[in-house]
Scaffold this motif. Structure first.
Motif, PDB file in Angstrom:
ATOM      1  N   ALA A  16      37.817  49.799  54.008  1.00  0.00           N
ATOM      2  CA  ALA A  16      37.029  48.418  53.794  1.00  0.00           C
ATOM      3  C   ALA A  16      36.460  48.649  52.411  1.00  0.00           C
ATOM      4  CB  ALA A  16      36.221  48.157  54.753  1.00  0.00           C
ATOM      5  N   LEU A  17      35.738  49.735  52.005  1.00  0.00           N
ATOM      6  CA  LEU A  17      34.946  50.106  50.609  1.00  0.00           C
ATOM      7  C   LEU A  17      36.097  49.988  49.785  1.00  0.00           C
ATOM      8  CD1 LEU A  17      32.425  52.697  51.735  1.00  0.00           C
ATOM      9  CD2 LEU A  17      32.029  50.270  51.364  1.00  0.00           C
ATOM     10  N   ALA A  18      37.114  50.590  49.754  1.00  0.00           N
ATOM     11  CA  ALA A  18      38.205  50.569  48.464  1.00  0.00           C
ATOM     12  C   ALA A  18      38.620  49.129  48.223  1.00  0.00           C
ATOM     13  CB  ALA A  18      39.301  51.538  48.922  1.00  0.00           C
ATOM     14  N   CYS A  19      38.891  48.431  49.371  1.00  0.00           N
ATOM     15  CA  CYS A  19      39.439  46.890  49.075  1.00  0.00           C
ATOM     16  C   CYS A  19      38.109  46.155  48.374  1.00  0.00           C
ATOM     17  CB  CYS A  19      39.689  46.385  50.373  1.00  0.00           C
ATOM     18  SG  CYS A  19      41.025  47.057  51.020  1.00  0.00           S
ATOM     19  N   PHE A  20      37.121  46.103  48.861  1.00  0.00           N
ATOM     20  CA  PHE A  20      35.903  45.630  48.291  1.00  0.00           C
ATOM     21  C   PHE A  20      35.634  46.050  46.773  1.00  0.00           C
ATOM     22  CE2 PHE A  20      34.585  44.871  52.574  1.00  0.00           C
ATOM     23  CZ  PHE A  20      35.200  43.638  52.753  1.00  0.00           C
ATOM     24  N   ALA A  21      35.850  47.412  46.697  1.00  0.00           N
ATOM     25  CA  ALA A  21      35.540  47.823  45.207  1.00  0.00           C
ATOM     26  C   ALA A  21      36.548  47.310  44.222  1.00  0.00           C
ATOM     27  CB  ALA A  21      35.308  49.445  45.477  1.00  0.00           C
ATOM     28  N   MET A  22      37.564  46.968  44.752  1.00  0.00           N
ATOM     29  CA  MET A  22      38.783  46.674  43.780  1.00  0.00           C
ATOM     30  C   MET A  22      38.853  45.334  43.628  1.00  0.00           C
ATOM     31  SD  MET A  22      40.979  48.798  42.677  1.00  0.00           S
ATOM     32  CE  MET A  22      41.482  50.785  43.143  1.00  0.00           C
ATOM     33  N   LEU A  23      38.040  44.506  44.078  1.00  0.00           N
ATOM     34  CA  LEU A  23      37.808  42.835  43.973  1.00  0.00           C
ATOM     35  C   LEU A  23      37.591  42.558  42.491  1.00  0.00           C
ATOM     36  CD1 LEU A  23      36.384  41.603  46.942  1.00  0.00           C
ATOM     37  CD2 LEU A  23      38.484  41.422  46.376  1.00  0.00           C
ATOM     38  N   PRO A  24      36.675  43.207  41.736  1.00  0.00           N
ATOM     39  CA  PRO A  24      36.314  42.839  40.626  1.00  0.00           C
ATOM     40  C   PRO A  24      37.330  42.997  39.447  1.00  0.00           C
ATOM     41  CG  PRO A  24      34.484  44.125  41.334  1.00  0.00           C
ATOM     42  CD  PRO A  24      35.660  44.319  42.283  1.00  0.00           C
ATOM     43  N   ARG A  25      38.299  44.246  39.815  1.00  0.00           N
ATOM     44  CA  ARG A  25      39.618  44.430  38.897  1.00  0.00           C
ATOM     45  C   ARG A  25      40.450  43.161  38.872  1.00  0.00           C
ATOM     46  NH1 ARG A  25      42.384  49.814  38.896  1.00  0.00           N
ATOM     47  NH2 ARG A  25      42.947  49.077  36.849  1.00  0.00           N
ATOM     48  N   THR A  26      40.681  42.322  39.914  1.00  0.00           N
ATOM     49  CA  THR A  26      41.428  41.170  39.978  1.00  0.00           C
ATOM     50  C   THR A  26      41.502  40.323  38.919  1.00  0.00           C
ATOM     51  OG1 THR A  26      40.187  39.927  41.642  1.00  0.00           O
ATOM     52  CG2 THR A  26      41.792  41.403  42.587  1.00  0.00           C
ATOM     53  N   LYS A  27      40.160  40.318  38.273  1.00  0.00           N
ATOM     54  CA  LYS A  27      39.792  38.992  37.328  1.00  0.00           C
ATOM     55  C   LYS A  27      40.760  39.214  36.111  1.00  0.00           C
ATOM     56  CE  LYS A  27      35.763  41.115  35.291  1.00  0.00           C
ATOM     57  NZ  LYS A  27      34.246  41.089  35.042  1.00  0.00           N
ATOM     58  N   HIS A  28      41.087  40.591  36.054  1.00  0.00           N
ATOM     59  CA  HIS A  28      41.934  40.880  34.781  1.00  0.00           C
ATOM     60  C   HIS A  28      43.244  40.548  34.709  1.00  0.00           C
ATOM     61  CE1 HIS A  28      38.469  42.819  33.326  1.00  0.00           C
ATOM     62  NE2 HIS A  28      38.321  43.781  34.127  1.00  0.00           N
ATOM     63  N   ILE A  29      43.744  40.024  36.033  1.00  0.00           N
ATOM     64  CA  ILE A  29      45.181  39.623  36.245  1.00  0.00           C
ATOM     65  C   ILE A  29      45.297  38.183  35.682  1.00  0.00           C
ATOM     66  CG2 ILE A  29      46.947  39.213  37.773  1.00  0.00           C
ATOM     67  CD1 ILE A  29      45.877  41.160  39.739  1.00  0.00           C
ATOM     68  N   GLU A  30      46.220  38.107  34.536  1.00  0.00           N
ATOM     69  CA  GLU A  30      46.187  36.926  33.932  1.00  0.00           C
ATOM     70  C   GLU A  30      47.035  35.662  34.753  1.00  0.00           C
ATOM     71  OE1 GLU A  30      48.246  37.709  30.294  1.00  0.00           O
ATOM     72  OE2 GLU A  30      46.279  38.526  29.226  1.00  0.00           O
ATOM     73  N   HIS A  31      47.801  36.179  35.558  1.00  0.00           N
ATOM     74  CA  HIS A  31      48.846  35.182  36.149  1.00  0.00           C
ATOM     75  C   HIS A  31      47.804  34.674  37.563  1.00  0.00           C
ATOM     76  CE1 HIS A  31      52.289  33.772  38.995  1.00  0.00           C
ATOM     77  NE2 HIS A  31      52.474  33.274  37.659  1.00  0.00           N
ATOM     78  N   ASP A  32      47.641  33.437  37.258  1.00  0.00           N
ATOM     79  CA  ASP A  32      46.633  32.834  38.264  1.00  0.00           C
ATOM     80  C   ASP A  32      47.100  33.044  39.843  1.00  0.00           C
ATOM     81  OD1 ASP A  32      45.063  31.960  36.111  1.00  0.00           O
ATOM     82  OD2 ASP A  32      46.002  29.676  36.371  1.00  0.00           O
ATOM     83  N   ASP A  33      48.347  32.456  40.218  1.00  0.00           N
ATOM     84  CA  ASP A  33      48.513  32.694  41.471  1.00  0.00           C
ATOM     85  C   ASP A  33      48.797  34.232  42.134  1.00  0.00           C
ATOM     86  OD1 ASP A  33      48.780  30.066  41.901  1.00  0.00           O
ATOM     87  OD2 ASP A  33      50.819  29.715  42.097  1.00  0.00           O
ATOM     88  N   THR A  34      49.048  34.945  41.340  1.00  0.00           N
ATOM     89  CA  THR A  34      49.346  36.512  41.522  1.00  0.00           C
ATOM     90  C   THR A  34      47.868  36.999  41.750  1.00  0.00           C
ATOM     91  OG1 THR A  34      51.463  36.890  40.288  1.00  0.00           O
ATOM     92  CG2 THR A  34      50.087  38.657  40.811  1.00  0.00           C
ATOM     93  N   ARG A  35      46.951  36.668  40.689  1.00  0.00           N
ATOM     94  CA  ARG A  35      45.516  37.017  41.049  1.00  0.00           C
ATOM     95  C   ARG A  35      44.770  36.446  42.121  1.00  0.00           C
ATOM     96  NH1 ARG A  35      43.787  34.864  36.779  1.00  0.00           N
ATOM     97  NH2 ARG A  35      42.977  32.902  37.720  1.00  0.00           N
ATOM     98  N   ARG A  36      45.070  35.188  42.542  1.00  0.00           N
ATOM     99  CA  ARG A  36      44.420  34.702  43.655  1.00  0.00           C
ATOM    100  C   ARG A  36      45.168  35.196  44.877  1.00  0.00           C
ATOM    101  NH1 ARG A  36      46.158  29.877  42.543  1.00  0.00           N
ATOM    102  NH2 ARG A  36      44.286  29.438  41.306  1.00  0.00           N
ATOM    103  N   GLY A  37      46.438  35.617  44.953  1.00  0.00           N
ATOM    104  CA  GLY A  37      47.233  36.148  46.269  1.00  0.00           C
ATOM    105  C   GLY A  37      46.627  37.679  46.469  1.00  0.00           C
ATOM    106  N   LEU A  38      46.150  38.217  45.405  1.00  0.00           N
ATOM    107  CA  LEU A  38      45.922  39.615  45.805  1.00  0.00           C
ATOM    108  C   LEU A  38      44.315  39.647  45.749  1.00  0.00           C
ATOM    109  CD1 LEU A  38      46.921  42.444  45.559  1.00  0.00           C
ATOM    110  CD2 LEU A  38      46.513  42.788  43.140  1.00  0.00           C
ATOM    111  N   PHE A  39      43.768  38.756  45.356  1.00  0.00           N
ATOM    112  CA  PHE A  39      41.947  38.766  45.638  1.00  0.00           C
ATOM    113  C   PHE A  39      42.001  38.659  47.191  1.00  0.00           C
ATOM    114  CE2 PHE A  39      38.199  36.395  46.547  1.00  0.00           C
ATOM    115  CZ  PHE A  39      37.460  37.200  45.764  1.00  0.00           C
ATOM    116  N   TRP A  40      42.578  37.714  47.777  1.00  0.00           N
ATOM    117  CA  TRP A  40      42.491  37.222  48.947  1.00  0.00           C
ATOM    118  C   TRP A  40      43.112  38.242  50.138  1.00  0.00           C
ATOM    119  CZ3 TRP A  40      38.551  34.740  50.710  1.00  0.00           C
ATOM    120  CH2 TRP A  40      38.143  33.581  49.856  1.00  0.00           C
TER     121      TRP A  40
END
Length: 550
Positions: free
Chosen positions: A22-46
């Motif tokens: 759980a902590l690893a997943c939540f800790a990785m959330l801020p890194r998703t904002k660096h993904i430029e492709h919108d739908d890829t970023r949105r899918g990986l965030f959720w």
């Protein structure tokens, strides 16, 4: 029976595993904002949110002090777990360049199935179709879950949909000709909890709970960790059907698709190595001003516009995607326009120079004939008009011969050469052809006859009225030759004789061999001026490979 210390250690291990996921997943959330492709970023965030929420719910299920709270957290975990399938498929579709995740019909169908499964899970206390729970004290105090048939149906559906996502990813990796080992490594991490799920159902040594949240969390975190390395390069390389090569910031090749591999076989050995060493022509296009790359294929030459698009990570440029757009038709049209413009310039030069001279002669002689009433001045006028007529006729012929040929037919070269000779006033000149030669080519008969007539006239013009000409097949290539026993063509002139307006004869127009060259080009053949054994001129015409000789 486990000792108290062993039981506590095992309990701590379970809680730690789910909490770490759980902590690893939540800790990785801020890194998703660096993904430029919108739908890829949105899918990986959720996917990270649902995976982390699923693992956190299991922590609550294991640590809550009462049976009711443990039951509640377990159900929450079941709901969040099945919800993670949606972001997973959304991510896979977006990452691989598909649009199915945006299809309203697909979304609605998924929502209906999701709500139906959630309804069964939430109402489980009423019917117990999904699981039966009871308190257990071994190997430590927890709420023991005995799964029922609906659980395995839902799990089967979830893993089937997960497999669809894996197939999307695998297909993309294969299509771009990329190393699939990172993908299979992540799939392996995901598969370990599945083994525990099965073991929990079959062996009392393993807790019969759902371990899948750990596997999904491992995949989500792994993808994000690798995204700015291998996964991002693969997505960029697979987002177009054009040939594409992906390089990193230092100019090393990271990925390429199969279309690029077809154009540049050297890419197969270029991964993680400088592009300039393996495909220097492509690398040069990135540094130079010339963006068009010409590539000779088996049947034709194709032209590609080379463009480079940088991509960034956290605002810093990490590489470039090099896209080769096929602009063959555009380039061919441009070259055709350039050729026509060159001809227009040639014609303008001829009109302004070659036609002006006889026109001035005709004008001056006509004025003298009128002034002196002497018709003897009109003879040069007649010759000047004949000269202008010849120039105009050959200019029109030259313009017509530059047009491409749409239809061809099998033509007997020997028969056509004799027919062309019959149109020539050869005087004492003679044509020699071996009657045993059976030579055919695919050609436009009228233009091929024009080619022979012009070459025959050229030989008589430069070799004299008693010149001897020969026609025959090439010995070591597809095609034929026309040669004479005249004085030949100097080496220095052999590259210039096919240019319009070039002539060494006082009364020549300089169009005869230019017309021959245009006819050869229109057939997509090749012509070469060389020296005959007799020392005369020899023209070798190499035709298409379908030429036949018997």
């Amino acid at each position: 029976m486990l000792s108290l210390s062993s039981s506590s250690a095992l309990y701590g291990a379970y809680v730690f595993a789910f909490a770490a996921a759980a902590l690893a997943c939540f800790a990785m959330l801020p890194r998703t904002k660096h993904i430029e492709h919108d739908d890829t970023r949105r899918g990986l965030f959720w996917l990270l949110v649902t995976s982390g929420g699923w693992a956190a719910a299991h922590v609550g299920y294991l640590t809550m002090p009462t049976v009711g709270l443990r039951y509640t957290f377990y159900v929450i975990g079941l709901v969040v777990g099945i919800a993670s399938v949606g972001p997973w498929l959304y991510f896979c579709a977006a990452y691989t360049g598909r649009s199915v995740h945006r299809d309203p019909a697909v979304r609605n169908a998924f929502l209906v199935v999701f709500l139906a499964i959630v309804a069964v899970k939430v109402t489980n206390p009423v019917h117990n179709w999904y699981f039966v729970a009871e308190s257990a004290v071994a190997p430590f105090a927890y709420l023991e879950i005995n799964h029922r048939a609906f659980h395995w149906i839902a799990m089967g559906l979830a893993y089937s949909l997960a497999f669809v996502g894996f197939f999307m990813l695998f297909e993309l990796f294969v299509r771009v000709n990329s190393d699939t080992r990172p993908l299979f490594a992540l799939i392996g991490l995901t598969g370990i909890p599945v083994v525990l799920d099965v073991a929990g159902a079959l062996s009392p040594a393993v807790l019969d709970i759902t371990y899948s949240s750990i596997g999904v969390a491992a995949f989500a975190v792994g993808v994000l960790s690798l995204y700015f390395d291998r996964f991002q390069f693969v997505r960029v390389a697979g987002e177009t059907d054009d040939p594409i090569v992906v390089i990193d910031g230092s100019g090393k090749v990271r990925d390429y698709n199969t279309r690029a591999a077809d154009l540049f076989p050297g890419l197969s050995d270029a991964i993680d190595k400088p592009l300039a060493e393996f495909v220097p022509r492509l690398s040069e296009r990135l540094d130079g001003q010339e963006a068009i790359l010409e590539i000779d294929g088996d049947e034709t030459t194709r032209y590609y516009n080379v463009s480079s698009n940088p991509f960034t990570t956290g605002g810093a440029e990490t590489g470039q995607s090099i896209v080769l757009s096929d602009v063959t038709h555009r380039e061919q049209y441009r070259k055709e326009l350039e050729s026509k413009n060159e001809k227009l310039e040639q014609f303008a030069s001829i009109v302004s120079h070659d036609l002006r001279n006889p026109l001035q002669v005709a004008k001056g002689r006509t004025e003298l004939a009128i002034e002196k009433e002497d018709t003897g001045h009109l003879e040069p006028v007649v010759r000047a008009h004949e000269r202008m007529e010849q120039l105009i006729e050959e200019m029109l012929t030259l313009a017509r011969e530059g047009v491409s040929i749409d239809e061809t037919e099998r033509v007997d070269v020997v028969d056509l050469a004799r027919r062309a000779w019959g149109m020539i006033a050869g005087g004492q000149a003679s044509l020699s052809i071996d009657d045993a030669v059976d030579l055919t080519v695919s050609a436009d008969p009228e233009r091929l006859q024009q080619l022979f007539e012009n070459l025959f006239r050229n030989a008589i013009e430069h070799g004299g009225d008693d010149v001897v000409l020969r026609v025959g097949p090439l010995e070591n290539d597809a095609g034929f030759y026309i040669e004479d026993d005249g004085s030949g063509i100097p080496d220095a002139d052999r590259d210039e004789i096919f240019e319009a307006g070039y002539t060494t004869a006082d009364d020549g127009t300089g169009f005869g061999l230019a017309i021959v060259s245009e006819i050869v080009d229109a057939h997509e053949w090749k012509i070469r001026a060389t020296e005959a054994e007799s020392g005369g001129a020899r023209f070798e015409i190499r035709t298409a490979s379908e030429y036949s000789q018997g």
